[in-house]
Design an enzyme around this catalytic site. Structure first.
Site, short mmCIF file in Angstrom:
data_model
loop_
_atom_site.label_atom_id
_atom_site.label_comp_id
_atom_site.label_asym_id
_atom_site.label_seq_id
_atom_site.Cartn_x
_atom_site.Cartn_y
_atom_site.Cartn_z
N HIS A 227 0.80 -1.23 0.00
CA HIS A 227 0.00 0.00 0.00
C HIS A 227 0.84 1.29 0.00
O HIS A 227 0.26 2.38 -0.06
CB HIS A 227 -0.92 0.01 1.23
CG HIS A 227 -0.15 0.13 2.50
ND1 HIS A 227 0.51 -0.94 3.07
CD2 HIS A 227 0.12 1.20 3.28
CE1 HIS A 227 1.14 -0.53 4.16
NE2 HIS A 227 0.92 0.77 4.31
N HIS B 77 1.66 6.92 -0.87
CA HIS B 77 0.76 6.10 -0.05
C HIS B 77 -0.51 5.87 -0.85
O HIS B 77 -1.21 6.82 -1.19
CB HIS B 77 0.46 6.83 1.27
CG HIS B 77 0.03 5.91 2.36
ND1 HIS B 77 -1.21 5.32 2.39
CD2 HIS B 77 0.69 5.46 3.45
CE1 HIS B 77 -1.30 4.56 3.48
NE2 HIS B 77 -0.14 4.63 4.13
#
Length: 148
Positions: free
Chosen positions: A57, A72
């Site tokens: 992620h 992110h």
């Protein structure tokens, strides 16, 4: 001067639009965020450098000048434990700006009740060192901001 490129297609919305106070308040660092296009695709390296941290992620790439950029992919996506993401690179790899790092589908993240918004942050930077921040539509590889 480091030119930080958009890692995903979408709209540059600024860190204030990130539904996480750690990012929206700039505690991680200055930068911006992209509300991604809702289509499967690849998140790419925003700068040339070495992948210092790689999670499904999120990833950090550090350039030869020592500047690190965090990408992110979505908010609270760490809770997915990698589900919906596929790594296309390995921690420690040298990458060129624009090289695919992670495959993902923002629509799947959103369908799961999470925000797919992607903060792109200049780590350990002073706010005034980040300039010419993009706003509105961006495509992979467009300049997102400059870091002096």
């Amino acid at each position: 001067m480091t030119s930080v490129l958009a890692p995903v297609d979408g709209a540059a919305v600024g860190l204030g639009a990130v539904p996480d106070p750690v990012f929206s308040a700039g505690m991680v660092g200055p930068g911006t965020a992209i509300d991604p296009a809702r289509a499967p695709g690849n998140a790419v390296a925003p700068i040339d450098g070495k992948i210092m941290k790689l999670h499904p992620h999120a990833y950090v790439i550090v350039g030869d000048d020592g500047k690190g950029v965090l990408v992110h992919l979505g908010i609270d996506t760490v809770q997915l434990k990698g589900e919906g993401f596929r790594l296309l690179a390995t921690e420690g790899d040298r990458v060129s700006a624009g090289q695919p790092v992670v495959a993902w589908d923002p629509a799947v993240i959103e369908a799961g009740g999470r925000s797919p918004v992607c903060p792109v942050v200049a780590l350990d930077a002073r706010a005034e060192s980040v300039t010419e921040v993009a706003h509105g539509p961006v495509h992979v590889g467009d300049e997102l901001f400059r870091w002096a």
